[in-house]
Design a protein around this motif. Structure first.
Motif, PDB file in Angstrom:
ATOM      1  N   THR A 235      -4.631   3.831   6.006  1.00 36.60           N
ATOM      2  CA  THR A 235      -5.419   4.427   4.932  1.00 36.60           C
ATOM      3  C   THR A 235      -5.192   5.924   4.887  1.00 36.60           C
ATOM      4  OG1 THR A 235      -7.349   4.646   6.381  1.00 36.60           O
ATOM      5  CG2 THR A 235      -7.204   2.644   5.049  1.00 36.60           C
ATOM      6  N   GLN A 236      -5.358   6.470   3.706  1.00 36.12           N
ATOM      7  CA  GLN A 236      -5.159   7.901   3.505  1.00 36.12           C
ATOM      8  C   GLN A 236      -6.429   8.526   2.957  1.00 36.12           C
ATOM      9  OE1 GLN A 236      -1.866   8.848   0.940  1.00 36.12           O
ATOM     10  NE2 GLN A 236      -2.216  11.057   1.008  1.00 36.12           N
ATOM     11  N   SER A 237      -6.800   9.651   3.545  1.00 39.65           N
ATOM     12  CA  SER A 237      -7.935  10.427   3.063  1.00 39.65           C
ATOM     13  C   SER A 237      -7.484  11.875   2.936  1.00 39.65           C
ATOM     14  CB  SER A 237      -9.125  10.324   4.025  1.00 39.65           C
ATOM     15  OG  SER A 237     -10.200  11.132   3.596  1.00 39.65           O
TER      16      SER A 237
ATOM     17  N   ALA B 167      -0.026   4.213   0.970  1.00 42.66           N
ATOM     18  CA  ALA B 167      -0.189   4.979   2.207  1.00 42.66           C
ATOM     19  C   ALA B 167       0.752   4.463   3.286  1.00 42.66           C
ATOM     20  CB  ALA B 167      -1.636   4.920   2.679  1.00 42.66           C
TER      21      ALA B 167
ATOM     22  N   GLN C 178      -2.709  -2.079   8.363  1.00 44.23           N
ATOM     23  CA  GLN C 178      -3.775  -1.283   7.754  1.00 44.23           C
ATOM     24  C   GLN C 178      -3.534   0.211   7.974  1.00 44.23           C
ATOM     25  OE1 GLN C 178      -7.642  -2.569   9.055  1.00 44.23           O
ATOM     26  NE2 GLN C 178      -7.635  -4.381   7.760  1.00 44.23           N
TER      27      GLN C 178
ATOM     28  N   GLY D 200       0.811  -1.209   0.000  1.00 39.94           N
ATOM     29  CA  GLY D 200       0.000   0.000   0.000  1.00 39.94           C
ATOM     30  C   GLY D 200       0.842   1.256   0.000  1.00 39.94           C
TER      31      GLY D 200
ATOM     32  N   SER E  69      -4.068   1.520  12.304  1.00 41.69           N
ATOM     33  CA  SER E  69      -4.776   0.321  12.738  1.00 41.69           C
ATOM     34  C   SER E  69      -5.151   0.359  14.217  1.00 41.69           C
ATOM     35  CB  SER E  69      -3.896  -0.904  12.500  1.00 41.69           C
ATOM     36  OG  SER E  69      -2.775  -0.856  13.375  1.00 41.69           O
TER      37      SER E  69
END
Length: 556
Positions: free
Chosen positions: A215-217, A139, A213, A137, A224
């Motif tokens: 994630t990027q927003s 991110a 885990q 990933g 995580s």
């Protein structure tokens, strides 16, 4: 072999501190209960933190407030001897490289367990190395700053990650023998194995709580359940809670640690304002804090507090993003910035005793420093002339600086911004100020997204190697600086791969000359940060790397 490396580096030593601080009335009852129940234990210590941690998985971290906490939870294979930048055993009792530097054999302590009861053995060590290498990933990879700097590439590079990986494989020969295989030698080893990002974590917990885990927003990242609630290591403390509303992180003694704490409990209380931290110390609400304002040293000492000044192992710099404004691609404009800043006055008026003007991006105590570099003394008239020659005498620059933080190289970011921006205004540059919270977007905006023209940052050395400074800053194309200089990148790569010792130091000296001619940023100062505790805290050893560990601390 590790002893050979140590004798060839300059040693940094710091005297450990003794003394202590009375706890506040509000915390006193709890502390007394624990001291009584623990039969002479160290009770509770409350430390005033400058900001919230990012989270608690060190693999994804690159900032000091988080590392201060994770260093108490986890151990690395090798660590720095308290108070110095020298190496000593941690989870590994000894380490040995092959003749070509491509294989490292670690002999591990036997019988060590993570705080969840699972074994810390060679299989667990290899799991961690494999985890970093195989991280998936864009991110997640983007947040692994130290892995990218040291190991250079992943099994499959994604997003902005690039480079051929240094890591090849890890073999668990037996429970106490882990063999690390590399694709090429790395001059930063073994010192780089001390990095807190390379702490060994429980494979069971990592898998159970989906540690990978990320994630990027937009400009923000989410981590995580493991990283926020269930970090598990072998360190002297284990995680209990993070009350984000109260700004408190609570750690408790890890009874199974190979270096168990004397304290029963260690609380990090977030107090963003430095003056408020000082008042909390005086009131007895906290037992210590880091980076006191240099102007307060005398007052703190008069009140009986212990102010311990570390030798400089860091650098403050003015970052220049060449991609942010095309005018900054002209070396004359960058030189004008350097000549236009009155660094001598800044160091004298804003920094602690013993701080010095920086002439390059490597502190003097690091092997690889050289005084034979191009220097840029304060000369505002020369700065104006250079701007005129470059056709940039009406230059407007977006200048970013952080809030809600105090760094060892920057005790007061607002004061630092004001001093430097006023100097730049005097040479005709218009400044657009952009202030952002340290853990609220600042570092991502300047390092990941390159929104700035100028910015304030710095670096405290993680280990005693010049590559940890200039290699980290300028070893490859980065959004923070926005330039592509293959010649410089190649020179840094060659220095990094050179054998430890004289050849290694000389290679970095030559690179430092190139850097100060090219001037991708402006080194400002070598600050000497301090840490302060009250008169009843005993056993804390201050570190030039800000690598203080609290397992030896008691509060009477």
């Amino acid at each position: 072999m590790q002893q050979l490396r140590l004798t060839r580096t300059r040693r940094v030593a710091l005297i450990g501190l003794a003394g202590a601080l009375a706890v506040s009335l509000s915390a006193c009852a709890e502390s007394k209960r624990e001291e009584g129940a623990g039969g002479g234990s160290g009770g509770t210590m409350i430390f005033g933190a400058a900001g919230n941690p990012k989270m608690f998985d060190p693999a994804f971290n690159d900032e000091g407030e988080t590392f201060r906490i994770t260093r108490q939870i986890y151990d690395t294979l090798i660590q720095n001897k308290p108070g110095t930048a020298d190496l000593e055993p941690s989870l590994a009792e000894k380490w040995e490289p092959s003749n070509d530097g491509k294989t490292w054999t670690f002999t591990l302590k036997s019988g060590v367990k993570f705080s969840d009861g699972t074994p810390m053995d060679a299989a667990a060590v290899c799991f961690n190395f494999d985890r970093w290498y195989n991280m998936k990933g864009a991110a997640a990879q983007s947040q692994m700053i130290y892995y990218g700097d040291v190991f250079e590439g992943f099994a499959k590079n994604e997003g902005d990650a690039g480079g051929d990986p240094v890591y090849k494989s890890c073999e668990a020969k037996d429970p106490t023998t882990a063999v690390l295989n590399l694709n090429k030698a790395k001059g930063a080893f073994p010192a780089a194995f001390t990095l807190p990002s390379f702490a060994i974590q429980s494979p069971t917990a990592l898998k159970q709580y989906n540690a990978d885990q990320v994630t990027q927003s937009g400009d923000s990242f989410t981590y995580s359940e493991y990283a926020n609630k269930h970090p598990v290591g072998t360190g002297p403390f284990k995680f209990e809670s993070w009350d984000q509303g109260k700004g408190e992180i609570t750690l408790v003694k890890n009874e199974t640690s190979p270096t168990p704490a004397k304290l029963d409990k260690l609380i990090f209380k977030v107090i963003p304002d430095e003056n408020a931290r000082k008042q909390a110390l005086k009131a007895g609400d906290i037992n210590g804090y880091d980076y006191p304002n240099p102007a307060d040293y005398g007052l703190l000492r008069n009140d009986g507090e212990q102010v311990l000044i570390r030798p400089s192992f860091n650098v403050l710099y003015l970052g220049i993003n060449q991609a942010g404004n095309p005018k900054l691609q002209d070396v004359k404009v960058r030189q004008a910035l350097a000549y236009g800043i009155n660094r001598e006055q800044f160091v004298k008026s804003k920094l602690a005793e013993g701080s010095e003007v920086a002439t390059e991006f490597v502190p003097k105590v690091i092997s690889g420093y050289t005084d034979d570099v191009t220097k840029y003394p304060y000369d505002p008239e020369k700065a104006k002339q250079l701007l005129k020659e470059a056709g940039a005498d009406n230059l407007t620059l977006k200048f970013y600086y952080p809030t809600e933080v105090t760094r060892p190289y920057m005790p007061n970011p607002a004061d630092t911004f004001t001093a430097i921006s006023e100097d730049l205004k005097k040479i005709g540059i218009k400044i657009e100020a952009h202030a952002e919270p340290w853990n609220g977007g600042y570092k991502d905006d300047v390092q990941k997204f390159g929104k700035q023209d100028l910015h304030l940052l710095g670096w405290t050395g993680d280990y005693n190697d010049a590559g940890n400074f200039v290699g980290t800053f300028f070893g490859r194309e980065k959004k923070e600086f926005g330039f592509n200089n293959p010649q410089l990148f190649s020179a840094l790569a060659a220095a990094d791969a050179s054998p430890a010792g004289d050849a290694h130091a000389k290679a970095y000296q030559e690179v430092n000359k190139q850097i100060m001619d090219y001037l991708p940023a402006v080194p400002i100062a070598y600050p000497t940060p301090a840490i302060v505790v009250g008169p009843k805290v005993k056993g804390l050893v201050a570190s030039p790397l800000t690598d203080e560990r609290f397992n030896t601390v008691t509060v009477s």
